[in-house]
Design an enzyme around this catalytic site. Structure first.
Site, short mmCIF file in Angstrom:
data_model
loop_
_atom_site.label_atom_id
_atom_site.label_comp_id
_atom_site.label_asym_id
_atom_site.label_seq_id
_atom_site.Cartn_x
_atom_site.Cartn_y
_atom_site.Cartn_z
N LYS A 233 0.82 -1.22 0.00
CA LYS A 233 0.00 0.00 0.00
C LYS A 233 0.85 1.27 0.00
O LYS A 233 2.05 1.25 0.27
CB LYS A 233 -0.97 -0.02 1.17
CG LYS A 233 -2.15 -0.96 0.93
CD LYS A 233 -3.29 -0.70 1.88
CE LYS A 233 -4.56 -1.42 1.40
NZ LYS A 233 -5.68 -1.22 2.32
N ARG A 267 -4.37 -9.80 4.51
CA ARG A 267 -4.72 -9.79 3.09
C ARG A 267 -3.46 -9.42 2.30
O ARG A 267 -2.93 -8.32 2.45
CB ARG A 267 -5.84 -8.78 2.84
CG ARG A 267 -6.38 -8.75 1.41
CD ARG A 267 -7.53 -7.75 1.33
NE ARG A 267 -8.15 -7.73 0.01
CZ ARG A 267 -7.74 -6.96 -0.99
NH1 ARG A 267 -6.70 -6.13 -0.82
NH2 ARG A 267 -8.36 -6.99 -2.16
#
Length: 298
Positions: A233, A267
Protein backbone atom coordinates in the site's frame (compact mmCIF):
# COMPACT_ATOMS: atom_id res chain seq x y z
CA UNK A 1 9.23 -8.54 26.64
CA UNK A 2 5.51 -8.98 27.23
CA UNK A 3 3.63 -10.88 24.54
CA UNK A 4 0.40 -9.08 23.53
CA UNK A 5 -2.96 -10.82 23.74
CA UNK A 6 -3.58 -13.51 21.10
CA UNK A 7 -5.70 -12.96 18.04
CA UNK A 8 -9.42 -13.66 18.43
CA UNK A 9 -11.20 -16.81 17.33
CA UNK A 10 -12.47 -16.75 13.72
CA UNK A 11 -15.26 -18.87 12.26
CA UNK A 12 -15.95 -18.87 8.52
CA UNK A 13 -17.53 -21.38 6.20
CA UNK A 14 -17.69 -24.09 8.83
CA UNK A 15 -14.02 -23.68 9.73
CA UNK A 16 -12.73 -22.59 13.10
CA UNK A 17 -9.41 -20.77 13.56
CA UNK A 18 -8.56 -20.82 17.25
CA UNK A 19 -7.18 -17.81 19.11
CA UNK A 20 -3.56 -17.25 18.17
CA UNK A 21 -3.82 -19.03 14.81
CA UNK A 22 -3.00 -16.59 11.97
CA UNK A 23 -4.89 -16.63 8.68
CA UNK A 24 -3.61 -15.61 5.22
CA UNK A 25 -5.98 -14.10 2.66
CA UNK A 26 -4.71 -13.98 -0.92
CA UNK A 27 -5.78 -11.17 -3.25
CA UNK A 28 -7.21 -11.99 -6.68
CA UNK A 29 -8.24 -8.85 -8.60
CA UNK A 30 -10.40 -9.64 -11.63
CA UNK A 31 -9.65 -6.20 -12.98
CA UNK A 32 -7.50 -4.79 -15.81
CA UNK A 33 -6.39 -1.78 -13.76
CA UNK A 34 -5.41 -2.88 -10.23
CA UNK A 35 -2.80 -0.58 -8.67
CA UNK A 36 -0.41 -3.56 -8.59
CA UNK A 37 0.09 -4.73 -12.16
CA UNK A 38 1.13 -8.25 -11.16
CA UNK A 39 -2.34 -8.80 -9.71
CA UNK A 40 -4.39 -7.73 -12.74
CA UNK A 41 -6.22 -10.97 -13.51
CA UNK A 42 -9.10 -10.19 -15.81
CA UNK A 43 -8.30 -13.42 -17.67
CA UNK A 44 -10.19 -16.18 -15.86
CA UNK A 45 -7.70 -18.97 -16.58
CA UNK A 46 -4.78 -16.88 -15.33
CA UNK A 47 -6.76 -15.97 -12.23
CA UNK A 48 -7.62 -19.64 -11.61
CA UNK A 49 -3.93 -20.54 -11.83
CA UNK A 50 -3.17 -17.82 -9.28
CA UNK A 51 -5.77 -19.23 -6.90
CA UNK A 52 -4.24 -22.70 -7.13
CA UNK A 53 -0.78 -21.26 -6.51
CA UNK A 54 -2.01 -19.24 -3.53
CA UNK A 55 -3.59 -22.29 -1.93
CA UNK A 56 -0.39 -24.29 -2.45
CA UNK A 57 1.65 -21.48 -0.86
CA UNK A 58 -0.46 -21.44 2.29
CA UNK A 59 -3.46 -19.17 1.72
CA UNK A 60 -6.50 -20.00 3.85
CA UNK A 61 -8.82 -17.51 2.12
CA UNK A 62 -8.91 -16.08 -1.38
CA UNK A 63 -10.43 -12.61 -1.77
CA UNK A 64 -11.94 -12.04 -5.23
CA UNK A 65 -12.73 -8.52 -6.41
CA UNK A 66 -14.02 -7.07 -9.64
CA UNK A 67 -13.57 -3.32 -9.16
CA UNK A 68 -10.37 -1.35 -8.60
CA UNK A 69 -10.49 0.34 -5.19
CA UNK A 70 -9.33 3.74 -6.41
CA UNK A 71 -10.63 6.07 -9.11
CA UNK A 72 -10.78 4.67 -12.63
CA UNK A 73 -13.07 3.38 -15.33
CA UNK A 74 -16.68 3.03 -14.22
CA UNK A 75 -17.68 -0.55 -13.44
CA UNK A 76 -21.43 -0.96 -13.11
CA UNK A 77 -23.18 -3.70 -11.15
CA UNK A 78 -23.71 -5.90 -14.22
CA UNK A 79 -20.02 -5.81 -15.10
CA UNK A 80 -18.92 -6.46 -11.53
CA UNK A 81 -21.24 -9.46 -11.39
CA UNK A 82 -19.85 -10.74 -14.68
CA UNK A 83 -16.28 -10.50 -13.42
CA UNK A 84 -16.87 -12.01 -10.00
CA UNK A 85 -19.76 -14.46 -9.72
CA UNK A 86 -19.04 -17.09 -12.44
CA UNK A 87 -15.37 -17.11 -11.44
CA UNK A 88 -16.23 -17.53 -7.78
CA UNK A 89 -18.51 -20.46 -8.62
CA UNK A 90 -15.69 -22.04 -10.66
CA UNK A 91 -13.23 -21.71 -7.78
CA UNK A 92 -15.78 -23.04 -5.28
CA UNK A 93 -16.07 -26.17 -7.44
CA UNK A 94 -12.33 -26.58 -8.02
CA UNK A 95 -11.22 -25.82 -4.45
CA UNK A 96 -13.88 -27.12 -2.06
CA UNK A 97 -11.72 -26.67 1.05
CA UNK A 98 -10.63 -23.10 0.31
CA UNK A 99 -12.46 -20.24 1.99
CA UNK A 100 -13.66 -17.63 -0.48
CA UNK A 101 -14.25 -13.92 0.02
CA UNK A 102 -15.89 -11.37 -2.25
CA UNK A 103 -14.45 -7.84 -2.24
CA UNK A 104 -17.48 -5.62 -2.87
CA UNK A 105 -19.46 -2.81 -1.28
CA UNK A 106 -22.62 -3.59 -3.31
CA UNK A 107 -25.46 -5.64 -1.87
CA UNK A 108 -26.45 -7.00 -5.28
CA UNK A 109 -22.97 -8.42 -5.86
CA UNK A 110 -22.61 -9.72 -2.31
CA UNK A 111 -25.93 -11.57 -2.50
CA UNK A 112 -25.05 -13.33 -5.78
CA UNK A 113 -21.51 -14.06 -4.64
CA UNK A 114 -22.71 -15.74 -1.46
CA UNK A 115 -25.13 -17.83 -3.51
CA UNK A 116 -22.15 -18.89 -5.65
CA UNK A 117 -20.15 -19.97 -2.61
CA UNK A 118 -18.53 -16.94 -0.94
CA UNK A 119 -17.89 -17.42 2.79
CA UNK A 120 -17.03 -13.78 3.52
CA UNK A 121 -18.17 -10.33 2.35
CA UNK A 122 -15.18 -8.01 2.35
CA UNK A 123 -16.79 -4.58 2.50
CA UNK A 124 -13.88 -2.15 2.24
CA UNK A 125 -16.15 0.91 2.05
CA UNK A 126 -17.44 0.99 5.61
CA UNK A 127 -21.09 0.06 5.17
CA UNK A 128 -21.77 2.32 2.18
CA UNK A 129 -24.57 -0.15 1.40
CA UNK A 130 -26.43 -0.74 4.69
CA UNK A 131 -27.93 -4.03 3.44
CA UNK A 132 -24.66 -5.97 3.72
CA UNK A 133 -25.02 -7.09 7.38
CA UNK A 134 -28.46 -8.54 6.66
CA UNK A 135 -27.10 -10.39 3.63
CA UNK A 136 -24.23 -11.82 5.67
CA UNK A 137 -26.64 -12.91 8.40
CA UNK A 138 -29.12 -14.53 6.03
CA UNK A 139 -26.48 -16.42 4.02
CA UNK A 140 -24.24 -17.42 6.92
CA UNK A 141 -21.31 -15.45 5.50
CA UNK A 142 -18.81 -13.50 7.54
CA UNK A 143 -18.48 -9.75 7.15
CA UNK A 144 -15.59 -7.30 7.16
CA UNK A 145 -16.26 -4.09 9.08
CA UNK A 146 -14.03 -1.34 7.70
CA UNK A 147 -13.23 2.33 8.32
CA UNK A 148 -12.88 5.00 5.63
CA UNK A 149 -13.30 8.22 7.56
CA UNK A 150 -16.50 8.93 5.63
CA UNK A 151 -14.96 8.48 2.18
CA UNK A 152 -17.27 7.16 -0.52
CA UNK A 153 -16.33 4.25 -2.82
CA UNK A 154 -13.48 4.72 -5.26
CA UNK A 155 -12.26 8.08 -3.93
CA UNK A 156 -8.84 9.02 -2.62
CA UNK A 157 -8.26 10.85 0.67
CA UNK A 158 -7.46 14.57 0.51
CA UNK A 159 -6.17 16.41 3.58
CA UNK A 160 -8.23 14.17 5.82
CA UNK A 161 -7.76 14.87 9.51
CA UNK A 162 -8.69 13.35 12.86
CA UNK A 163 -7.66 16.20 15.14
CA UNK A 164 -4.20 17.66 15.67
CA UNK A 165 -2.64 14.44 17.00
CA UNK A 166 -1.73 11.81 14.39
CA UNK A 167 -2.81 9.20 16.94
CA UNK A 168 -6.32 10.72 16.88
CA UNK A 169 -7.16 8.51 13.92
CA UNK A 170 -6.98 5.51 16.22
CA UNK A 171 -9.75 6.79 18.47
CA UNK A 172 -11.98 7.40 15.45
CA UNK A 173 -11.24 3.96 14.00
CA UNK A 174 -11.92 2.24 17.31
CA UNK A 175 -15.23 4.04 17.82
CA UNK A 176 -16.48 3.45 14.27
CA UNK A 177 -15.46 -0.21 14.12
CA UNK A 178 -16.97 -0.95 17.54
CA UNK A 179 -20.26 0.76 16.65
CA UNK A 180 -20.62 -0.90 13.26
CA UNK A 181 -19.69 -4.28 14.72
CA UNK A 182 -22.48 -3.94 17.29
CA UNK A 183 -24.95 -3.15 14.52
CA UNK A 184 -23.82 -6.18 12.52
CA UNK A 185 -24.19 -8.45 15.54
CA UNK A 186 -27.67 -7.02 16.13
CA UNK A 187 -28.45 -7.87 12.49
CA UNK A 188 -27.53 -11.50 13.17
CA UNK A 189 -23.86 -11.84 12.18
CA UNK A 190 -21.96 -13.88 14.81
CA UNK A 191 -19.18 -11.93 16.50
CA UNK A 192 -16.59 -14.56 15.59
CA UNK A 193 -17.49 -14.09 11.92
CA UNK A 194 -16.93 -10.33 11.99
CA UNK A 195 -13.54 -9.05 10.89
CA UNK A 196 -12.45 -5.54 11.88
CA UNK A 197 -10.30 -3.76 9.30
CA UNK A 198 -8.71 -0.38 10.12
CA UNK A 199 -8.43 -0.06 6.33
CA UNK A 200 -5.05 1.49 5.71
CA UNK A 201 -4.91 4.18 2.97
CA UNK A 202 -8.71 4.50 2.81
CA UNK A 203 -9.53 7.95 4.17
CA UNK A 204 -6.09 8.10 5.75
CA UNK A 205 -2.61 9.44 5.12
CA UNK A 206 0.72 7.75 5.79
CA UNK A 207 1.02 9.10 9.36
CA UNK A 208 -2.41 7.61 10.11
CA UNK A 209 -1.38 4.23 8.73
CA UNK A 210 1.73 4.09 10.88
CA UNK A 211 -0.22 5.12 13.99
CA UNK A 212 -2.77 2.36 13.43
CA UNK A 213 -0.02 -0.24 13.19
CA UNK A 214 1.50 0.97 16.46
CA UNK A 215 -1.90 0.54 18.10
CA UNK A 216 -2.76 -2.91 16.76
CA UNK A 217 -3.27 -4.17 20.31
CA UNK A 218 -6.05 -1.62 20.85
CA UNK A 219 -7.85 -2.90 17.75
CA UNK A 220 -7.50 -6.48 18.97
CA UNK A 221 -8.92 -5.47 22.35
CA UNK A 222 -12.28 -4.76 20.67
CA UNK A 223 -12.76 -8.54 20.78
CA UNK A 224 -13.28 -9.45 17.13
CA UNK A 225 -10.72 -10.87 14.68
CA UNK A 226 -8.66 -8.07 13.15
CA UNK A 227 -7.93 -8.00 9.41
CA UNK A 228 -4.85 -6.14 8.20
CA UNK A 229 -4.73 -5.22 4.52
CA UNK A 230 -1.22 -3.77 4.23
CA UNK A 231 0.18 -5.36 1.11
CA UNK A 232 2.18 -2.93 -1.06
CA UNK A 233 0.00 0.00 0.00
CA UNK A 234 0.87 3.66 -0.39
CA UNK A 235 1.66 4.20 3.28
CA UNK A 236 4.44 1.61 2.88
CA UNK A 237 5.64 3.19 -0.36
CA UNK A 238 5.67 6.71 1.04
CA UNK A 239 7.42 5.64 4.24
CA UNK A 240 10.27 4.07 2.27
CA UNK A 241 9.98 6.20 -0.91
CA UNK A 242 9.36 3.15 -3.08
CA UNK A 243 7.12 2.26 -6.01
CA UNK A 244 4.56 -0.53 -5.87
CA UNK A 245 6.89 -3.20 -7.26
CA UNK A 246 9.52 -2.58 -4.53
CA UNK A 247 7.33 -2.62 -1.43
CA UNK A 248 7.58 -6.27 -0.39
CA UNK A 249 10.12 -5.83 2.43
CA UNK A 250 8.21 -2.88 3.88
CA UNK A 251 4.98 -4.85 3.65
CA UNK A 252 6.54 -7.80 5.49
CA UNK A 253 7.87 -5.52 8.24
CA UNK A 254 4.43 -3.97 8.71
CA UNK A 255 2.84 -7.42 8.62
CA UNK A 256 5.19 -8.71 11.32
CA UNK A 257 4.34 -5.77 13.58
CA UNK A 258 0.61 -6.38 13.11
CA UNK A 259 1.05 -10.12 13.73
CA UNK A 260 2.97 -9.46 16.94
CA UNK A 261 0.15 -7.16 18.06
CA UNK A 262 -2.46 -9.91 17.63
CA UNK A 263 -3.99 -9.28 14.21
CA UNK A 264 -5.73 -12.37 12.87
CA UNK A 265 -6.09 -12.18 9.07
CA UNK A 266 -3.59 -10.74 6.59
CA UNK A 267 -4.72 -9.79 3.09
CA UNK A 268 -1.65 -10.20 0.86
CA UNK A 269 -0.38 -10.28 -2.70
CA UNK A 270 2.77 -12.29 -1.87
CA UNK A 271 1.43 -15.42 -0.20
CA UNK A 272 4.58 -17.52 0.35
CA UNK A 273 6.67 -14.69 1.80
CA UNK A 274 3.81 -13.44 3.97
CA UNK A 275 3.00 -16.93 5.26
CA UNK A 276 6.61 -17.41 6.36
CA UNK A 277 6.79 -14.03 8.07
CA UNK A 278 3.47 -14.54 9.88
CA UNK A 279 4.34 -18.09 10.95
CA UNK A 280 7.71 -16.91 12.28
CA UNK A 281 5.99 -14.28 14.40
CA UNK A 282 3.52 -16.88 15.68
CA UNK A 283 6.45 -19.04 16.75
CA UNK A 284 8.15 -16.11 18.50
CA UNK A 285 4.85 -15.44 20.30
CA UNK A 286 4.85 -19.09 21.42
CA UNK A 287 1.69 -20.00 19.52
CA UNK A 288 3.28 -22.20 16.85
CA UNK A 289 6.00 -24.83 17.36
CA UNK A 290 8.98 -24.81 15.02
CA UNK A 291 8.48 -27.05 12.00
CA UNK A 292 11.80 -28.70 12.85
CA UNK A 293 13.98 -28.33 15.95
CA UNK A 294 17.07 -30.56 15.90
CA UNK A 295 19.87 -28.03 16.44
CA UNK A 296 21.74 -28.93 19.62
CA UNK A 297 19.69 -32.09 20.04
CA UNK A 298 21.11 -34.47 17.45
Amino acid sequence: MTVPAPSARLRLGGRDFAPGVPVVMAVINRTPDSFYAANRMIDADRAAEAVARAEAEGADIVDIGGVKAGPGTEVDIAEELRRVVPFLARIRSDHPNLLLSVDTWRAEVAREACAAGADLINDTWAGHDPELPAIAASTGAGLVISHTGGAVPRTRPHRVGYGTDPEGVVDDVLAVLAGNARRAVDAGVPGESLLLDPTHDFGKNTWHGLALLRRTEDLVALGHPVLMSLSRKDFVGETLDLGVDDRLEGTLAATAVAAWGGAKVFRVHDVAASRRAIDMVASIRGERPPARAVRGLA
